[in-house]
Design a protein around this motif. Sequence first.
Motif, short mmCIF file in Angstrom:
data_model
loop_
_atom_site.label_atom_id
_atom_site.label_comp_id
_atom_site.label_asym_id
_atom_site.label_seq_id
_atom_site.Cartn_x
_atom_site.Cartn_y
_atom_site.Cartn_z
N LEU E 70 5.13 10.55 -5.12
CA LEU E 70 6.30 9.84 -5.63
C LEU E 70 5.94 8.41 -6.00
CD1 LEU E 70 9.00 10.91 -3.00
CD2 LEU E 70 8.52 11.92 -5.24
N PRO E 71 6.38 7.95 -7.16
CA PRO E 71 6.21 6.53 -7.47
C PRO E 71 7.33 5.74 -6.80
CG PRO E 71 7.13 7.67 -9.36
CD PRO E 71 7.00 8.68 -8.26
N GLY E 72 7.03 4.55 -6.33
CA GLY E 72 8.06 3.71 -5.73
C GLY E 72 7.52 2.87 -4.59
N GLY E 73 8.38 2.06 -4.05
CA GLY E 73 7.97 1.19 -2.96
C GLY E 73 7.30 -0.06 -3.49
N ASP E 74 6.84 -0.88 -2.58
CA ASP E 74 6.45 -2.24 -2.94
C ASP E 74 4.96 -2.44 -3.19
OD1 ASP E 74 9.04 -3.13 -2.79
OD2 ASP E 74 8.91 -3.53 -0.64
N ARG E 75 4.15 -1.79 -2.40
CA ARG E 75 2.74 -2.15 -2.52
C ARG E 75 1.83 -0.99 -2.11
NH1 ARG E 75 0.25 -4.03 2.36
NH2 ARG E 75 -1.25 -5.01 1.00
N MET F 1 -4.69 -17.69 -0.83
CA MET F 1 -4.37 -16.41 -1.45
C MET F 1 -5.65 -15.84 -2.05
SD MET F 1 -1.10 -15.58 -3.89
CE MET F 1 -1.53 -16.83 -5.08
N LEU F 2 -5.84 -14.56 -1.81
CA LEU F 2 -7.03 -13.88 -2.33
C LEU F 2 -6.73 -13.37 -3.73
CD1 LEU F 2 -9.79 -12.45 -2.07
CD2 LEU F 2 -8.64 -10.64 -0.80
N ARG F 3 -7.60 -13.71 -4.66
CA ARG F 3 -7.45 -13.22 -6.03
C ARG F 3 -8.50 -12.17 -6.31
NH1 ARG F 3 -8.54 -16.93 -11.45
NH2 ARG F 3 -10.00 -15.48 -12.37
N LEU F 4 -8.08 -11.03 -6.83
CA LEU F 4 -8.99 -9.93 -7.09
C LEU F 4 -8.88 -9.54 -8.56
CD1 LEU F 4 -8.17 -7.82 -3.89
CD2 LEU F 4 -10.27 -9.08 -4.33
N SER F 5 -9.99 -9.59 -9.27
CA SER F 5 -9.98 -9.31 -10.72
C SER F 5 -11.02 -8.26 -11.08
CB SER F 5 -10.36 -10.56 -11.52
OG SER F 5 -9.65 -11.68 -11.09
N MET F 76 -3.05 -11.77 4.53
CA MET F 76 -3.41 -12.68 3.46
C MET F 76 -2.63 -12.30 2.21
SD MET F 76 -5.60 -14.95 2.20
CE MET F 76 -6.70 -15.04 3.60
N GLY F 77 -2.01 -13.25 1.58
CA GLY F 77 -1.41 -12.96 0.28
C GLY F 77 -2.50 -12.62 -0.72
N ILE F 78 -2.20 -11.68 -1.59
CA ILE F 78 -3.19 -11.24 -2.58
C ILE F 78 -2.54 -11.26 -3.95
CG2 ILE F 78 -4.63 -9.28 -3.34
CD1 ILE F 78 -4.76 -8.32 -0.47
N ASP F 95 0.84 -9.35 -4.72
CA ASP F 95 0.93 -8.60 -3.45
C ASP F 95 0.94 -9.63 -2.33
OD1 ASP F 95 0.91 -6.68 -1.48
OD2 ASP F 95 -1.23 -6.29 -1.63
N ARG F 96 1.94 -10.51 -2.42
CA ARG F 96 1.97 -11.60 -1.44
C ARG F 96 3.19 -11.53 -0.52
NH1 ARG F 96 1.61 -16.96 -4.82
NH2 ARG F 96 2.23 -17.81 -2.82
N ALA F 97 4.02 -10.51 -0.70
CA ALA F 97 5.13 -10.36 0.25
C ALA F 97 4.55 -10.14 1.65
CB ALA F 97 5.99 -9.18 -0.18
#
Lengths: 334, 334, 334, 334, 334, 334
Positions: E70-75, F1-5, F76-78, F95-97
Motif C-alpha cells: 500500500l502506498p501511504g504514510g509519512d516516511r 541535518m543529514l543530506r543524502l544525494s 537525525m533530521g534527513i 524526512d525531518r519530522a
Amino acid sequence: MLRLSPPGYQRFTQATSFEACYGGGEANVAVSLAGFGIRSAFVSRLPDNDLGRACRMYLMKHGIDTTHILPGGDRMGIYFLETGAVSRPSKVIYDRAHSSFSRITRGMFDWERILEGASWFHWTGITPAVSQGAADACREAIETAGRKGITVSCDLNYRRNLWKYGKSAGEVMPALIEGCDVVIGNEEDAELVLGISPKGIDITGGHVEADAYHSVSGQIMQRFPRVKKVATTLRGSVSASHNTWSGVLYDGKTLFTAPDYQITHIVDRVGGGDAFAAGLIYGLLTWGKDDERALRFATAASCLKHTIPGDFNLVTVHEVEKLMGGDASGRVSR
Amino acid sequence: MLRLSPPGYQRFTQATSFEACYGGGEANVAVSLAGFGIRSAFVSRLPDNDLGRACRMYLMKHGIDTTHILPGGDRMGIYFLETGAVSRPSKVIYDRAHSSFSRITRGMFDWERILEGASWFHWTGITPAVSQGAADACREAIETAGRKGITVSCDLNYRRNLWKYGKSAGEVMPALIEGCDVVIGNEEDAELVLGISPKGIDITGGHVEADAYHSVSGQIMQRFPRVKKVATTLRGSVSASHNTWSGVLYDGKTLFTAPDYQITHIVDRVGGGDAFAAGLIYGLLTWGKDDERALRFATAASCLKHTIPGDFNLVTVHEVEKLMGGDASGRVSR
Amino acid sequence: MLRLSPPGYQRFTQATSFEACYGGGEANVAVSLAGFGIRSAFVSRLPDNDLGRACRMYLMKHGIDTTHILPGGDRMGIYFLETGAVSRPSKVIYDRAHSSFSRITRGMFDWERILEGASWFHWTGITPAVSQGAADACREAIETAGRKGITVSCDLNYRRNLWKYGKSAGEVMPALIEGCDVVIGNEEDAELVLGISPKGIDITGGHVEADAYHSVSGQIMQRFPRVKKVATTLRGSVSASHNTWSGVLYDGKTLFTAPDYQITHIVDRVGGGDAFAAGLIYGLLTWGKDDERALRFATAASCLKHTIPGDFNLVTVHEVEKLMGGDASGRVSR
Amino acid sequence: MLRLSPPGYQRFTQATSFEACYGGGEANVAVSLAGFGIRSAFVSRLPDNDLGRACRMYLMKHGIDTTHILPGGDRMGIYFLETGAVSRPSKVIYDRAHSSFSRITRGMFDWERILEGASWFHWTGITPAVSQGAADACREAIETAGRKGITVSCDLNYRRNLWKYGKSAGEVMPALIEGCDVVIGNEEDAELVLGISPKGIDITGGHVEADAYHSVSGQIMQRFPRVKKVATTLRGSVSASHNTWSGVLYDGKTLFTAPDYQITHIVDRVGGGDAFAAGLIYGLLTWGKDDERALRFATAASCLKHTIPGDFNLVTVHEVEKLMGGDASGRVSR
Amino acid sequence: MLRLSPPGYQRFTQATSFEACYGGGEANVAVSLAGFGIRSAFVSRLPDNDLGRACRMYLMKHGIDTTHILPGGDRMGIYFLETGAVSRPSKVIYDRAHSSFSRITRGMFDWERILEGASWFHWTGITPAVSQGAADACREAIETAGRKGITVSCDLNYRRNLWKYGKSAGEVMPALIEGCDVVIGNEEDAELVLGISPKGIDITGGHVEADAYHSVSGQIMQRFPRVKKVATTLRGSVSASHNTWSGVLYDGKTLFTAPDYQITHIVDRVGGGDAFAAGLIYGLLTWGKDDERALRFATAASCLKHTIPGDFNLVTVHEVEKLMGGDASGRVSR
Amino acid sequence: MLRLSPPGYQRFTQATSFEACYGGGEANVAVSLAGFGIRSAFVSRLPDNDLGRACRMYLMKHGIDTTHILPGGDRMGIYFLETGAVSRPSKVIYDRAHSSFSRITRGMFDWERILEGASWFHWTGITPAVSQGAADACREAIETAGRKGITVSCDLNYRRNLWKYGKSAGEVMPALIEGCDVVIGNEEDAELVLGISPKGIDITGGHVEADAYHSVSGQIMQRFPRVKKVATTLRGSVSASHNTWSGVLYDGKTLFTAPDYQITHIVDRVGGGDAFAAGLIYGLLTWGKDDERALRFATAASCLKHTIPGDFNLVTVHEVEKLMGGDASGRVSR
C-alpha cells in the motif's frame, strides 16, 4: 543490450571501469511507457546466463512484462559509449554481432499468443538491421498485429554500422513499413532508409527548419497508404553539450510543430528518440485524436530524457506535463 | 582480452559498474616477464577500434613490445568475472567467440621475422582452443621456433568451455606439445588434455599430494620426447578466500618440490598459473640449470600474484626473492 | 609530475580522495605528438621509487620513448589541482621543489646521443624556472640541437610561482630563446618573460583582439634573429567553465589567424597550451611550409584538449581534422 | 601529514586515484585521546595553503585544539601507503623532506604558554628524526615540561628512512629520553635506537615471547633514571593480513602482560602503535596507579585500531572496555 | 526499508557517502524464495514518494509481486549499518520509527484477497515489534491464513531496540505464535521472546552445542500445539569476520542437525537468518516430508548469504545444492 | 541535518549510493561566517548516536563552536536531494519530522548563557516551521537577544512542506520578526510568509526586476518598526543548470542593488540563500554603515556558493572580494 560507458568524460583509452546499464531501442520505449503507467511487454531473446538474467531483472525493475523474452543463444549484445563534450562527439562501439537477439529466427516467437489482448505494437529499424532472422520475426509480428487490428508503429532509427548481413535498409524496410500506422524518424532517417529527401535542412547547424518535413511526411504517406501519421524529431547540434530539440507530426492534413527546447547542458542524449516514440504512443493512446497534444507530450518527455543518465527516460506523466505547460525554469521542487 | 568484474563481492545481477582491465594467458606471462626485466613481445590480433587500442596501450604501459599485434577483425574478446568468497566460487562468463583473435588464420603472422633473435616462445592451451585458425598459427609458431632452436614452453591451461569449433583438446594439443621443451600444467590439465591421470589427488580438499605428479610428469616426457621439464602448480582450495599453493618440477630425474604457501586472504587468483609460468621461464633463463631455484621462484612469484588485483603479476624480482628467502611475514616496508 | 585533483568540483578542504594522473608541459607535448603518430622521446629525471616507475609507465602507455629518463633524486614533483566552475577559478598548489627533476645538473644528460637522429627539440619555460641546473641542462640541449641542425621550439610558459632559485625569467630566458626557431606563448608570456607588451588586450574579458599580436611577434623576431615563427594562443575567459580559444602565427610576413572556438563546457583546461604546441609541431613537420594549416591544426587540437580529463590531449589526427573542417556539432559518432 | 593510498589492494603502479587522509604519530595520539574525552592539543607546523588548512580542519573535526599549530614553511609532508595482503607487505614511500614541520627551528614555539595548564606531554621518535630544528624544538618542549612538572612520554618509533640530516637516532634520542617519565616502543625500537637488545624474539614469526622484555625494560630504566614505566607493543606478523597483538609494561617491579589478540583480518595497521600510546596515556591518567589496567586498555584500544581505515583510532572508551572485558565475538550491536 | 552503509569498513563518523540498498526481514525472505523460483508476494506499506517507489522497484527487480504494497504514510523506514571487522562489531542504528509501515492499522489489508491461492504465509517478530497496528495486521493475516488452511511460519527475530510502543515481545508474540505451523529462531530468541531457556550455550564463543536445542524446541511445541517444526540457526561468533554457522530442526520426534560451516571471511552477515527461513520454506514446500533435506538446504543457502553484499540472498537452487553436496572449495566456475 | 544525494544527475530510483553531507539553514550560515574568520556557535539538538556525533564533528571541522548543541531526542533530521539539470528541477524529500531538533521545547536552552558575549543572533524561518517547541525556543532566543542588545537577523526561508504542526507561517512568524533588526528573504518569501506582495516579478523567467522590492521592503519596515534593513536575494531561473543571481538591500532610505551574476553552470545551488545571509552579516559586522558594500559582498559570496558541492559555502573573504572586484573570468590561480 548491455551498455558500458567510461565514467564522466573519460575516453575509452583512459577507462579503468565502465558504468553499466541495460537498454536498447524497443526496451527504452517499453520502460518509458511503463513509467507513464501503460502496461508494457518487451519481446526479445537473451542469453541463458547471469548477464541475460541481469538484463531481464533490470527490465522487471521498471515494471516490464518479461515473460516473452526467450532464453538462449550465445551472448548478450553490448555497446560501448564514450561521452563527448563541446566539440568532441560521443562515440559508440557496437559489439552486438552474434548476440542472442541476432540469432532470432522465423517462428521462434508465438506472436498470436504474445499479441493477445495488446492494443499497440512498436518496433524500430534496429531489429531488421541486425539479421535476416530478426527481420523475419519482425515481419511476422507486424503481420500478426495487422490481422488482429493492433496499431503498429515504427521508429526508422537508421544505423549505418548495423546493416551487415548482406541486405540494405532500403531493401528490407519498405515491406515492414507497409504494415505500420505510425512512422517516426529523425531528420535523416527518411532519406537514408527510403531515399526520401528533406530539403533545406542543415543538420550540423544549430537550427532546423520544420517546414521541410511537410513534404517528406507527405511522400511517406503516399508510398505507404496504411501510414496515418508521420512524426519527426528535430535535433539541432550546437555542440555535444548543447542541442536544440523539437518535433513535428503530420497527420495527412496538418503539420503540427512542437516548441523548440534548448538543452544547454546535456547529461545523456542516448535514448532521446526512444523517449519521443514512447511519449507519442502514450499521447495517442491517451488523448485519442489530439495529435498536437501527443506531439507536445512526446517532445517534452524526450527533452527531459537528455537530463537523465542511462538509456531510460525515468520521468512521470506529471513531470512531462509540467514542462509541456511551459515551466522549464528548473526551480527546486521541495 | 577485456576483463570486466563487478566491484568487490557483488554478483553479476547487482553490478551497476564493472572494473576493467586487460589480460589473458599469454599476455599475463609477457607482462610478468617484462616486470622481471626480460624483453618480451606479445603476438596477437586486436580489433582496429578504441578498445583494441586501449588494450595495446595497457600492454605498452607494462613495457611489452606490441609491434607484432595485428589490427583487424571484428571484436575484442571479453570475459566477465564475478569474485567469490568463502564457499561461493568465483564465476567466469566467456564472451570471446568471434573475437579478432579467434579469426586468426594460417599465414597471418610472419613468424620468421617475429621470432628473429628471440630465445624463448611461450604459448598456452587457450590459443588452440579458440579456433582452428588460432591453432594453425600456433603450430606455425612452434615449428618456426623449433627450426630456429628457440626454447618452446606450453601451459596446458585446459578450459572446457572454450573448445567449441568441433575439435577436442585431445585431438589438437598433442601435435603442438610435440614441439615443446617445457610443459606446465595444473593438477587437472594432464588428465583433461592428454588423458594422463594424476592418481590420489583430491582437488577439492585443502591439501594436495605432490608425489603423484612424478608418474604424470614421467608419462608426459615418455610420450613427448622433446619435453625436458614438466612443471605442475598445486592449488589446494580450502575455500574461495583461502587456497594453498605450491608446485613441482620434474626434469626426468628428480621431482623438485616448492614450499607450500598458505594464501589465507586471496585478493585475485586469476592469472596465478600465468604468473607461475612467467616465474619459471625467468628462472630457467636466469639460473640455467638450477631447476629447483627456478621452481621456487615461480611458486613464490605466483603466490604473490594472488594478492594483486587484475590479471597481471606486478611484482619485482626483489619482492619474489624476499618471499623465496622465507619472509612471508608481510611486515610493512618503509 | 604527479597531478592530484579532488573529484569533481570539490574544494581541497572537502577532498577525501584525489584523482591521480601524471603530466607536465613537455610530457604533454610528447604524448600529444605520439598520439598523432610522431615518434617522441621524453627526457627528464624521475625518482627511483614506485612513483617514478608509475610515471614512466604512464608515459610508456602512450607510446613515449622513456629510455632517456634518468632514475635518481629524492622525490616526484607534485601539483595539486582544484577544478573551478563559473566564477570560481581553478587553483593550483605546486609541490615540485626538491623534485628529482629540479636536481638535474649540467652534464647529466648525454645530449649528443639523445638527440641523435632527432628532427625537432621542444622545451618550455617551466624547465629553466625550476632550478639553475635544469636551466643549464636545457641550454646544453638547445646548443647541441643547434649544432646538429635540429629545429628547436620553445613554449614561454611563464609561471610566476616557479621562479624561486634567485634568478628571474628575464635574466635566464633570453639566452635560451636565442637558440630557438619557433616561439610559442600565450597573451601574457611575451610581456612577463621578455617585457614585450601586447597592447590593447583585455585578458579578463571574453574577447581578444588578435591584431595586437602582430607587433609583439615582430618585436620577438627582431630581438632573436633565429626565430622564424611566433605563435600565440588566445584564451578569452568568459568564466572558469566557458572560454573562447584561438591562436595566431606570425612568420615574419603574414599574421595568420585561426578560427575562434567557443568552449562552453570546459572539462579540463590544463594542458591546453601544450596541446597547441604539439599540434603546431605536428603541422610544421607534416605540411612543411603551410603555416596556416599548422596553426589551424594546432588550434583545433588544443580546443579538443579542453574536453578531456587529465593533462594529455588524447585525440587523433582524424578527430582534429574533422573539427578543422568545421564540424563542431558534436553529433554522436556510431 | 597527508597520507595517500591506492584504493583497496592496488599497487602504486595501478593507481588512478589515491584515498586521502591526514595523520602522523603525535596527531594520531591526540585524536585518540580526544576520542576518549581527554582535552588534547596538537603542536606542529603546517604550510599556509589549502592543504595545510585541510589538515588543520581534519584535526579540528576530531576535537583537537589546533591553535598552537603554526602556519608557514613550504610544503605539507606526505607519505604514500600501498596496502599489502598475505605475503605481500604494505609499502610506504615517505615524501616528507622539506616539509613545514621539518623547518621548525629552536625558539619557534612558546612552550611556556603552550604547556600552561597541561598535565601530559607526548612526543615520538619521528620528530627528532626529521631535522635538527625539530629535534631542538622537541628538546625545548621536554625541558619546559620538566620544569613545570608535566608528565612526559615518548614513543621511540624508530624509522630508519627518516634519519637523514646527518645524525643518528643513537646520537640524538638519549638526551631527549632523559626527560621522560614513560617510554613506549615496539619489539625492535630499543635495540635500534638505544642498542639495548631484546633477546630471543623472532619478529618474523607468528609468536612473540613477552618475557624477554623484562630485561630490556630494566636496562632502559637503569640508563634513564627518570623513566618510571616502559611499555612495549608486541606484534607477531603471521602475514600482512593477520597479526597477533599484545603488550607488556614494566614499572620497575612487575612486568604486566596484556592478553594476546588475534587480528585475523587486518583493515589498516598504520597507527597501531599510536593507538597503544594513547590508550596507555588515557589509562595512566584515569586509573592512577593501576598500571595493569592501563596496559590492558592500551592493548585493547590498539587492537581495535587495526579494524579502522586511516591513521586514527576512532573508538570510544566504552568500545575498548567491551573488548577488554573479553568480548571479541564481534556480534552485531543493534 | 532503506539500508545505508558507510563504504567498506568506514565508521559512521568517517562516511562521506552511504551505500544504499533496500531490505528487511520479510522482504529478504520473499526475494530469496523468488530466486529459488517460488512465486512470492511482499505485503507492506511504503510512502508515496520516490523512495517508496525506489524500494518497490528494487523488489520488482527480484521478481516479487508488489501489488499488495500500500502506498501511504509519512516516511520510509531506514537503518544505518556500520560494518565491523575482527573484534569490532557491526553496528546498527535504527531509524524506522514513524515509518509508513509502523502506521499500518487493523483492517488496512484485505487479507482474504491477498492470501487467495497462497500456500504459505511467513511473518517475523519484527512486524509486531514496530507498532500495535502492525501487530494487529499481522494477527489478522495469521488468522485468515489459519482459516484458509495456509501454512504459517514465523521467525521470532527478537530486536530489543524495536519494542517501544508500550508492550513487550512476551506480551504480544505468544498469541501470534499460536497460529503458526513452523517456528524459526536463533540461539537467543526463544529465551528473549518466550522465556524458554537454551541451557549450556555460550553465544560469545566460537562453538555451539546443538544438543541443547532439543529441550527448547520441545518446550515450544508443548506450549503451542499447532507448531509442528521448530528450526534454530546456530551462529558461533569467532569474530566479526569469522563465524561458524549451522542449524537444527526438531519435528517433535527427531532433532536433525545440519553440518557446521566455517564462514571465515564474512562479506555481509545481515539477512543470514532470513536466508535460512527462505531456504527452509523452499525445502519444506519442495521435498514434502524430508525435513532433514530442507534443514540442510536452509543452512547451506544461508551460509552463502554471508558472502553477498546487501540484505538479499542472491543464489540459485543449483548453487545451494552444490554446497549441500559438500563442495565448499570455492573453485572458479568457468 | 543529514543530506543524502544520488551521485551526479541520477534520479532517486537509480541510486545505489548516496553522497552524504550535513547542513541546514542556520548551520550553513555559521560555517560560512567561520570561514570568513568570525567566531560562530551553532545552537541545536542532535541525537545521542553516531550520526549525531558525525554531524557535530562535521561542524567542528569548520571551526564552529558546538558546545551549545544538546544531545538527545530520537533521530537525525534527513533530507534527500536529487540534482536536476536543464529543464528537470532538483527535487527534495524532507524526512525531518520527529527529529531531535523538532523535539526542542521551551526552556531547553539557557539562552542567557549561550548569548553571553555574542554580538549577533541569526535564525531562519525553518526553525519555527518545524514544531511549536522549536518556535518557542526561537522566540526565547530572540527575546533574550533583544534584552541584551544583540543584533538579530532573520532569513524568512519559507518552506511550504515544513509547516505541519497545525499553525501557518503567517500565524507564527510575525511575532518573531518583531524582534529582528535585519530581515532577509527571497522574491517569494515576503508574500508567502507575510502576505506582502512583490508586484511585477516573473519568478519563472530568466530575469527579475529589482525595483519592485522597494515597495515590499518598505511595507516590511512599516509593519515591524525594529527592522532597519531588508535584504532580498533575486534568483532568475533560466533553467536548473543556469540561474541569474543578484540582491537588493533597502535601509529605509536607499535601495541598493548588487550586480547581476550569470551562474551558467550550477554545481550545487542549495545553501545559496544561507551564503547570502552569512555574507551580509559579515559585511554589516565588518564595514559598519557601508550597506552597499555588505550587499555586494553577500551577493558575490552566495554567487560562489553555487559552484561548491554540499550545503556549505567554503570560500574565503579574499575569494569573495576578488569576485566583488569584478573578476569573474575564472582564470586559473596558480
